[in-house]
Design an enzyme around this catalytic site. Structure first.
Site, PDB file in Angstrom:
ATOM      1  CG  HIS A   5      -2.447  -4.523  60.828  1.00  0.00           C
ATOM      2  ND1 HIS A   5      -2.159  -5.340  59.620  1.00  0.00           N
ATOM      3  CD2 HIS A   5      -1.785  -3.540  60.706  1.00  0.00           C
ATOM      4  CE1 HIS A   5      -0.961  -4.963  59.247  1.00  0.00           C
ATOM      5  NE2 HIS A   5      -0.865  -3.675  59.834  1.00  0.00           N
ATOM      6  CG  ASP A  52      -3.849  -7.848  58.340  1.00  0.00           C
ATOM      7  OD1 ASP A  52      -4.822  -7.248  58.178  1.00  0.00           O
ATOM      8  OD2 ASP A  52      -2.792  -7.946  58.720  1.00  0.00           O
ATOM      9  CB  SER A  73       0.190  -2.239  56.927  1.00  0.00           C
ATOM     10  OG  SER A  73       1.097  -3.058  57.521  1.00  0.00           O
TER      11      SER A  73
HETATM   12  N1  ARG Z   1       3.769  -6.516  61.974  1.00  0.00           N
HETATM   13  C1  ARG Z   1       2.758  -6.116  61.314  1.00  0.00           C
HETATM   14  C2  ARG Z   1       2.953  -4.579  61.240  1.00  0.00           C
HETATM   15  O1  ARG Z   1       4.134  -4.061  61.721  1.00  0.00           O
HETATM   16  C3  ARG Z   1       1.431  -6.265  61.859  1.00  0.00           C
HETATM   17  C4  ARG Z   1       0.933  -5.868  63.018  1.00  0.00           C
HETATM   18  C5  ARG Z   1      -0.368  -6.231  63.283  1.00  0.00           C
HETATM   19  N2  ARG Z   1      -0.603  -7.756  63.702  1.00  0.00           N
HETATM   20  C6  ARG Z   1      -0.349  -8.090  65.015  1.00  0.00           C
HETATM   21  N3  ARG Z   1      -0.393  -9.406  65.357  1.00  0.00           N
HETATM   22  N4  ARG Z   1      -0.138  -7.153  66.078  1.00  0.00           N
HETATM   23  O2  ARG Z   1       2.230  -3.841  61.337  1.00  0.00           O
HETATM   24  N1  ASP Z   2       2.973  -4.609  59.468  1.00  0.00           N
HETATM   25  C1  ASP Z   2       3.537  -3.204  58.816  1.00  0.00           C
HETATM   26  C2  ASP Z   2       2.634  -2.089  58.727  1.00  0.00           C
HETATM   27  O1  ASP Z   2       1.675  -2.057  59.618  1.00  0.00           O
HETATM   28  C3  ASP Z   2       4.251  -3.537  57.613  1.00  0.00           C
HETATM   29  C4  ASP Z   2       5.585  -3.545  57.909  1.00  0.00           C
HETATM   30  O2  ASP Z   2       6.227  -3.143  58.764  1.00  0.00           O
HETATM   31  O3  ASP Z   2       6.262  -4.440  56.979  1.00  0.00           O
HETATM   32  O4  ASP Z   2       2.583  -1.225  57.903  1.00  0.00           O
END
Ligand code: ARG
Ligand code: ASP
Length: 713
Positions: free
Chosen positions: A83, A219, A645
């Site tokens: 991502h 990921d 991330s």
């Molecule tokens: N929750 C994670 C973060 O805040 C991953 C986000 C990317 N994945 C998604 N399905 N949108 O960045």
């Molecule tokens: N998914 C988040 C990021 O892209 C990580 C988190 O918020 O735990 O940095």
């Protein structure tokens, strides 16, 4: 007796060590080294951060501004999340080569794909410059003067502090203005895409599984840093060579078990761990619910259209994912804050704080802080809420209002900066606006608009509503605007911008869509923003004093760490499951079996590529599997946030065992209140990454670059 004391001490260290914290790498020696070792770490603080020799931090750059990455070969190979590389992978994709859909693998260096504007930043060294930044500040009378002087000192220091010509100085504040650190950094600019799994692996589970454990997402993506022949940063050139990092991570395939030590290095973006109870309560009761409700309405409309129409799905997929990410996060956050009784916990802390202030005889300095917070947060409430409505409805979720707002800015520029600035901005707007309308669908946005403008009229603070929205008939206004406003098409927009400044201003001001935007924006800029900024500045000043007091009145055992601020941090803990609800326990490891349990053929979130199913069926896991299963993800008590991330997850010896990508639903409130019982970070197991590169993609060229240690268990 001595043994009991020792046991007690051990117990204290053990429990405290589960409390989270994002620590400054250059200060681990005094602050954390002992605790880290007591948890099982086998290396020293000097191995993690050193100015004299290469150390772990040399293998952990910030990736493209918002993520973290790690170096995994001496030829500049870098690992981060799928991502985090998503935009780059998408940019290289066409209908013929859909790398998002099918994945991408460079089997030779010549096949790697350069990325315009992508950057990777390393920290060379960190230096405390607090005294220099605060020089001459403390006796200034007003907050505004203080901030001005601080900014002057910072720019002077940035210019005068020693560094090599290709390096940069960056000064960041810690503990809300109580500490300032200088970072000397190096930024590499020739970064090429090396590998990415198909989205069905790299984004498996999509929005449904986002922020959720148990998780089964691979990921990750791979890039390579190129440098000039002296190993220095250089813009893209075919004569550049692979960068030789000062350190790269050995990769361990031994695997860990529950309660083993892990740590994560990375660039966490923003946390607010020291907010007073009154502020946390405002987030739970007022601000989060408003933002969630707005996004909920917008997302529902978009989802309805996306499911019916493939073209709309392509137009809105990326926007939808980004809005949905924090929509879901805020819901988890509010839920977690309530369940963990965060407000009560903060109140308890504040009561103890008040007593400490009295005992230390510091009432004149700190005695009024909490009362002042109370007063200020009560006063700011409506302004903060009005601000959130404006940001979420106008600037974020209703596209027609957003493009209209750009014209509002244009009119302001003419007023404040004159003809030339107007012409320049207008030219920029015309050049860029095509990209916006490419992914805009008036029918979708009409439906979003009708919902959100109704919410705005009904629920945002009444005193800041333009008269246009009093007694609103949302359906009528929506029909009026989407029938008559020129903002709803690219050609209409260009027509509005055609002509000299006087013509343009006349035209836009007679557009019904623009009239609404102007009335919303005028009230916002005159009645909401200035007062909000004023109160917010007061709150920042209070927070700085509160932080100063907390630091002064706490002992090392209180483990006070600075909030995240996008600088390099170390967090550590243990691999651990958790209990999300009564009678439910989540184990800390997932496997490929779970991917197959979730498999829904043809589904856009839970499809599984045929080749992966084949590898699963034949259990062809090479040296990466464990007793006939393939590890996929795991969780631990590391305290992470957005920006972490792509961060390396390391074992006790500093070997790479996984990479961080998310947090668990029940623990997303860790940005405000870290509860060791349920806050967990989610990582993809490095063995799954290697398995995909090796067995799925057959990219032996990449496997051969790595330094793999450890024995399979
Ligand atoms: N929750 C994670 C973060 O805040 C991953 C986000 C990317 N994945 C998604 N399905 N949108 O960045
Ligand atoms: N998914 C988040 C990021 O892209 C990580 C988190 O918020 O735990 O940095």
């Amino acid at each position: 007796m001595r043994i009991i004391k020792l046991l007690l001490l051990l117990f204290v260290i053990q429990t405290q060590a589960q409390q989270g914290g994002m620590w400054i790498p250059s200060l681990l020696k005094g602050m954390n080294e002992k605790e880290m070792k007591s948890l099982g770490m086998k290396i020293s603080a000097e191995d993690i951060y050193s100015v004299n020799h290469s150390s772990l931090k040399d293998a952990v750059p910030q990736f493209d501004g918002g993520c973290t990455a790690e170096m995994i070969s001496d030829k500049g190979l870098l690992l981060t999340n799928h991502h985090c590389g998503f935009d780059a992978i998408q940019t290289h994709s066409t209908v013929e080569h859909d790398y998002l859909q099918d994945g991408f693998w460079a089997y030779k260096m010549e096949d790697e794909l350069p990325n315009k504007d992508m950057e990777v930043m390393f920290v060379v060294r960190i230096e405390d410059v607090t005294a220099k930044v605060l020089d001459g500040v403390l006796n200034l009378a007003t907050e505004t003067e203080k901030q001005k002087k601080i900014q002057e000192n910072i720019s002077a220091l940035n210019n005068s502090s020693p560094k090599e010509p290709w390096q940069e100085n960056k000064i960041r504040t810690f503990f809300d203005g109580n500490q300032y650190l200088l970072f000397v950094t190096e930024t590499y600019k020739d970064i090429r895409l090396v590998g990415a799994p198909p989205s069905a692996i790299g984004k498996f589970g999509n929005d449904t599984d986002n922020w959720v454990w148990p998780r089964h997402t691979g990921d990750f993506s791979l890039f390579r840093i190129y440098a000039d022949k002296d190993n220095k940063p250089a813009v893209f050139s075919t004569s550049n060579v692979p960068y030789k990092p000062k350190h790269f991570f050995p990769i361990s395939i031994s695997g860990l078990k529950e309660n083993d030590f892990t740590m994560v290095l990375g660039y966490p973006g923003r946390t607010q761990e020291y907010l007073p109870a009154v502020a946390v309560n405002q987030i739970i009761e007022t601000l989060n619910p408003a933002k969630i409700e707005i996004r909920d309405a917008a997302l529902k409309v978009q989802d309805r259209f996306m499911r019916k129409n493939q073209a709309i799905k392509i137009q809105y997929a990326s926007k939808y994912a980004s809005v949905a990410n924090y929509w879901k996060k805020w819901m988890g956050e509010s839920k977690g804050l309530k369940k963990a009784n965060a407000v009560a916990a903060k109140q308890k802390f504040e009561k103890a704080f008040q007593e400490k202030v009295i005992n230390a005889g510091k009432q004149t300095e700190y005695g009024n802080l909490l009362a002042d917070f109370e007063k200020n947060y009560t006063e700011i409430k409506d302004f903060a809420l009005a601000r959130d409505y404006f940001i979420e409805v106008v600037l974020r979720n209703t596209e027609t209002l957003l493009v209209g707002y750009k014209l509002y800015q244009l009119e302001q520029i003419l007023k404040n900066k004159g003809e030339q600035a107007f012409t320049d901005r207008k030219k920029n707007l015309i050049e860029g606006i095509g990209d916006f309308y490419k992914d805009y669908n008036a029918e979708v946005d009409k439906n979003v608009f009708e919902q959100l403008i109704d919410l705005y009229a009904k629920k945002s603070p009444k005193q800041f509503l333009p008269s246009l929205l009093n007694n609103l008939d949302a359906t009528k206004l929506t029909n009026d605007i989407f029938l008559n406003s020129k903002l709803t098409s690219l050609s209409g927009y260009k027509e509005l911008l055609d002509g000299d400044s006087k013509t343009v201003i006349n035209k836009i001001n007679s557009d019904i869509g623009y009239q609404l935007i102007k009335s919303l924006s005028d009230i916002y800029t005159t009645d909401v923003a200035p007062k909000y900024d004023e109160l917010n500045l007061k709150n920042s000043a209070l927070q700085r004093t509160y932080m100063k007091a907390i630091l002064e009145l706490s002992s090392k055992a209180d483990r006070v760490f600075p909030d995240a601020n996008s600088t390099l941090r170390v967090t550590y803990g243990k691999i651990k499951g958790y209990k999300p609800n009564d009678a439910v326990y989540y184990e800390p490891f997932t496997t490929l079996d779970g991917v197959m349990e979730k498999y829904i053929p043809g589904d856009y979130e839970f499809d599984v590529p045929k080749k992966l199913i084949d590898l699963y069926t034949t259990k062809d896991y090479g040296s990466y599997g464990v007793k006939g299963t393939m590890p996929v993800c795991f969780i631990a008590t590391n305290h992470t946030t957005g920006g972490n991330s792509g961060s390396p997850a390391l074992d006790a010896k500093g070997n790479l065992i996984g990479l961080n990508f998310d947090r668990v639903w029940e623990g997303t409130m860790s940005d405000i209140y870290y509860d060791p019982k349920i806050c967990r970070n989610i990582m993809v197991d490095i063995r799954y990454v290697l398995f995909i590169i090796d067995k799925y993609a057959n990219a032996k060229n990449l496997i051969n670059e790595l330094f793999i240690v450890g024995q399979k268990k």
